[in-house]
Design a protein around this motif. Structure first.
Motif, PDB file in Angstrom:
ATOM      1  N   ASP A  40       0.552  -0.999   0.209  1.00  0.00           N
ATOM      2  CA  ASP A  40      -0.386  -0.014  -0.020  1.00  0.00           C
ATOM      3  C   ASP A  40       1.075   1.194  -0.103  1.00  0.00           C
ATOM      4  O   ASP A  40       1.000   2.483  -0.691  1.00  0.00           O
ATOM      5  CB  ASP A  40      -0.940  -0.328   1.016  1.00  0.00           C
ATOM      6  N   LEU A  41       2.145   1.193   0.981  1.00  0.00           N
ATOM      7  CA  LEU A  41       3.190   2.212   0.527  1.00  0.00           C
ATOM      8  C   LEU A  41       3.657   2.660  -0.494  1.00  0.00           C
ATOM      9  O   LEU A  41       3.735   4.031  -1.020  1.00  0.00           O
ATOM     10  CB  LEU A  41       3.897   2.138   1.473  1.00  0.00           C
ATOM     11  N   VAL A  42       3.761   1.708  -1.558  1.00  0.00           N
ATOM     12  CA  VAL A  42       4.383   1.549  -2.073  1.00  0.00           C
ATOM     13  C   VAL A  42       3.857   2.360  -3.795  1.00  0.00           C
ATOM     14  O   VAL A  42       3.537   2.738  -4.674  1.00  0.00           O
ATOM     15  CB  VAL A  42       5.022   0.380  -3.658  1.00  0.00           C
ATOM     16  N   GLU A  43       2.026   1.569  -3.872  1.00  0.00           N
ATOM     17  CA  GLU A  43       1.050   2.237  -4.191  1.00  0.00           C
ATOM     18  C   GLU A  43       1.161   3.505  -4.149  1.00  0.00           C
ATOM     19  O   GLU A  43       0.466   4.146  -4.892  1.00  0.00           O
ATOM     20  CB  GLU A  43      -0.366   1.264  -3.915  1.00  0.00           C
ATOM     21  N   PHE A  44       1.317   3.946  -3.067  1.00  0.00           N
ATOM     22  CA  PHE A  44       0.499   5.494  -2.937  1.00  0.00           C
ATOM     23  C   PHE A  44       1.154   6.017  -3.900  1.00  0.00           C
ATOM     24  O   PHE A  44       1.261   7.414  -4.139  1.00  0.00           O
ATOM     25  CB  PHE A  44       0.883   5.229  -1.567  1.00  0.00           C
ATOM     26  N   TYR A  45       2.630   6.124  -3.243  1.00  0.00           N
ATOM     27  CA  TYR A  45       3.706   7.119  -4.093  1.00  0.00           C
ATOM     28  C   TYR A  45       3.684   6.821  -6.003  1.00  0.00           C
ATOM     29  O   TYR A  45       4.348   7.553  -6.476  1.00  0.00           O
ATOM     30  CB  TYR A  45       5.209   6.791  -3.775  1.00  0.00           C
ATOM     31  N   GLN A  46       3.251   5.316  -6.490  1.00  0.00           N
ATOM     32  CA  GLN A  46       3.047   4.760  -7.392  1.00  0.00           C
ATOM     33  C   GLN A  46       1.928   5.967  -8.686  1.00  0.00           C
ATOM     34  O   GLN A  46       1.686   6.678  -9.056  1.00  0.00           O
ATOM     35  CB  GLN A  46       3.157   3.792  -7.440  1.00  0.00           C
ATOM     36  N   VAL A  47       1.100   6.416  -7.057  1.00  0.00           N
ATOM     37  CA  VAL A  47      -0.211   6.820  -7.718  1.00  0.00           C
ATOM     38  C   VAL A  47      -0.246   8.080  -7.546  1.00  0.00           C
ATOM     39  O   VAL A  47      -0.925   9.384  -8.586  1.00  0.00           O
ATOM     40  CB  VAL A  47      -1.658   6.271  -6.804  1.00  0.00           C
ATOM     41  N   VAL A  48       0.148   9.224  -6.126  1.00  0.00           N
ATOM     42  CA  VAL A  48       0.329  10.361  -6.004  1.00  0.00           C
ATOM     43  C   VAL A  48       1.112  11.269  -6.904  1.00  0.00           C
ATOM     44  O   VAL A  48       1.120  12.266  -7.469  1.00  0.00           O
ATOM     45  CB  VAL A  48       0.463  10.571  -4.550  1.00  0.00           C
ATOM     46  N   LEU A  49       2.693  10.143  -7.028  1.00  0.00           N
ATOM     47  CA  LEU A  49       3.279  10.783  -7.605  1.00  0.00           C
ATOM     48  C   LEU A  49       3.915  10.320  -8.819  1.00  0.00           C
ATOM     49  O   LEU A  49       4.788  10.618 -10.447  1.00  0.00           O
ATOM     50  CB  LEU A  49       4.973  10.673  -6.723  1.00  0.00           C
ATOM     51  N   ASN A  50       3.091   9.502  -9.214  1.00  0.00           N
ATOM     52  CA  ASN A  50       2.577   9.373 -10.782  1.00  0.00           C
ATOM     53  C   ASN A  50       4.389   8.732 -11.269  1.00  0.00           C
ATOM     54  O   ASN A  50       5.144   8.917 -11.966  1.00  0.00           O
ATOM     55  CB  ASN A  50       2.958   9.922 -11.658  1.00  0.00           C
ATOM     56  N   MET A  51       5.019   7.714  -9.875  1.00  0.00           N
ATOM     57  CA  MET A  51       6.269   6.897 -10.121  1.00  0.00           C
ATOM     58  C   MET A  51       6.195   5.446 -10.325  1.00  0.00           C
ATOM     59  O   MET A  51       4.536   4.679 -10.801  1.00  0.00           O
ATOM     60  CB  MET A  51       6.902   7.351  -8.725  1.00  0.00           C
TER      61      MET A  51
END
Length: 220
Positions: free
Chosen positions: A41-52
């Motif tokens: 969930d932590l990885v997904e958060f930054y993938q989505v919020v910062l498009n990483m």
């Protein structure tokens, strides 16, 4: 109507930036320490919020590291999953901290600027890095601020393409066959500065074997 905010004069803090001295050219990345079960969930958060995207995942013997990026750098956010310190025999003196922000990393132009900066910090604050290490393609110094936050200063010796290729090789080495000490050579920055001031060119410290021999001779 009274002003809502009053600006503070910056002079009260002193120590204004001296543009004649080396400074970081960019903030390379920040690392977050994961403190709970499940990391997706932590990885997904930054993938989505910062498009990483995930640049790589690596399991050290005592912690997992996941790097994410939004451009061509090796990573801009690192997620460290650990509650342990690197053992004394591995040689790292700056502990990995189980806190939300594990560290920030600031990129300098080259090794010479990093060495000069180590001397300036010592001359001003009277401290040497808590830890300094040579990873082959980079020289890194760790400082601990008065609140206990780790600040990492880093300089690369190669191009981004060379750095990424080196990381690909490092992070695809069989995990049972790699140790912290296989990757990093610990340095004494007080001795590095002394050698540099005595005439050793900064680019000599790019050579990991050169540094290894100095350590064996007790000169570094």
């Amino acid at each position: 109507m009274a002003e809502r905010y009053v600006a503070q004069k910056t002079e009260i803090f002193g120590g204004a930036m001296d543009r004649a001295k080396p400074a970081p050219i960019e903030m390379l990345h920040l690392s977050i320490s994961h403190v709970g079960p499940g990391i997706n969930d932590l990885v997904e958060f930054y993938q989505v919020v910062l498009n990483m995207r995930v640049a790589y995942v690596f399991d050290y013997p005592n912690f997992q590291f996941i790097a994410l990026t939004h451009d061509d750098e090796n990573h801009r956010i690192g997620i460290a999953y650990t509650h342990q310190e690197v053992s004394e025999e591995e040689g790292r003196k700056a502990p990995l901290r189980a806190c939300r922000l594990e560290h920030t990393t600031w990129k300098f132009r080259d090794f010479g600027d990093l060495i000069v900066t180590a001397k300036r910090i010592h001359d001003t604050l009277g401290i040497w890095p808590a830890s300094a290490r040579h990873g082959g393609s980079e020289l890194t110094m760790d400082y601990i601020d008065p609140d206990g936050n780790r600040v990492e200063l880093l300089a690369h010796s190669g191009s981004k393409a060379e750095i990424l290729f080196g990381l690909y090789q490092q992070f695809n080495t069989p995990r049972d066959d790699i140790k912290y000490s296989d990757i990093y050579l610990n340095l004494n920055m007080e001795k590095v500065v002394a050698l540099y001031e005595a005439g050793t060119p900064a680019d000599h410290f790019l050579d990991k074997e050169f540094c290894r021999q100095l350590i064996a001779d007790g000169k570094l």
